[in-house]
Design a protein around this motif. Structure first.
Motif, PDB file in Angstrom:
ATOM      1  N   MET A   8       0.871  -1.172   0.000  1.00 13.37           N
ATOM      2  CA  MET A   8       0.000   0.000   0.000  1.00 13.37           C
ATOM      3  C   MET A   8       0.910   1.224   0.000  1.00 13.37           C
ATOM      4  N   THR A  19      -4.439   7.240   7.845  1.00  7.94           N
ATOM      5  CA  THR A  19      -3.161   6.525   7.784  1.00  7.94           C
ATOM      6  C   THR A  19      -3.108   5.440   8.852  1.00  7.94           C
ATOM      7  N   GLY A  23      -2.831   1.530   8.134  1.00  5.10           N
ATOM      8  CA  GLY A  23      -1.762   0.779   8.779  1.00  5.10           C
ATOM      9  C   GLY A  23      -2.301  -0.473   9.453  1.00  5.10           C
ATOM     10  N   SER A  26      -3.033  -2.986   6.884  1.00  4.96           N
ATOM     11  CA  SER A  26      -1.766  -3.534   6.392  1.00  4.96           C
ATOM     12  C   SER A  26      -1.246  -4.628   7.313  1.00  4.96           C
ATOM     13  N   LEU A  33       3.406  -1.004   4.257  1.00  4.55           N
ATOM     14  CA  LEU A  33       2.806   0.314   4.059  1.00  4.55           C
ATOM     15  C   LEU A  33       3.928   1.275   3.730  1.00  4.55           C
TER      16      LEU A  33
END
Length: 157
Positions: A8, A19, A23, A26, A33
């Motif tokens: 990503m 974000t 995360g 991810s 990330l």
């Protein structure tokens, strides 16, 4: 050697909550990330940690000072790059995503900068929206929808 892994990529993210949430996704999917500076916040902000909950410490995070630094270091081939914008000519359902794809998203207020998208018209994809009253979707929601679609075969879908 480890299996290739999708990544990503957030280019100049502005909202710490998004974000942090990306995360967390991810971590859940064992993805790297990649964040491209500048950010609209500090990674130390509580909002990033709150959205990522106690998983933020497990994020496989790589940071770059610019898009060019990312390209120079990662050296992705064109067929690995997938850009997501609300006005992409194709939808997220069209491509077959390779296992080592880079899923690239822009900042919340402006999307991806022209210098990143220049010459990439056939690599830009959108998440369909049926009601024209909605101008855009939340970045974390779009990124999650995209990654699950991209990993559909790997996840058993």
């Amino acid at each position: 050697m480890a299996d290739p892994c999708m990544k990503m990529v957030l280019v100049t993210p502005e909202i710490p909550y998004n974000t942090g949430a990306i995360g967390r996704t991810s971590v859940a999917l064992n993805l790297e990330l990649i964040l491209i500076k500048p950010y609209g916040f500090s990674l130390d902000e509580k909002a990033v940690r709150r959205a990522g909950t106690d998983y933020w410490k497990y994020v496989n995070l790589t940071e770059y000072d610019s898009w060019q630094c990312f390209l120079d270091d990662q050296k992705p081939s064109l067929d690995q790059l997938f850009f997501f914008e609300e006005h992409g000519s194709q939808t997220i359902y069209d491509p077959v995503y390779p296992q080592d794809a880079y899923l690239v998203f822009g900042c919340e207020s402006k999307g991806l900068p022209p210098e990143v998208l220049n010459g990439m018209d056939d690599r830009i994809f959108s998440l369909p929206m049926l009601d024209t009253r909605v101008r855009s979707l939340n970045l974390a929601n779009v990124a999650t929808a995209v990654i699950y679609q991209a990993m559909r075969g790997k996840l058993g879908g």
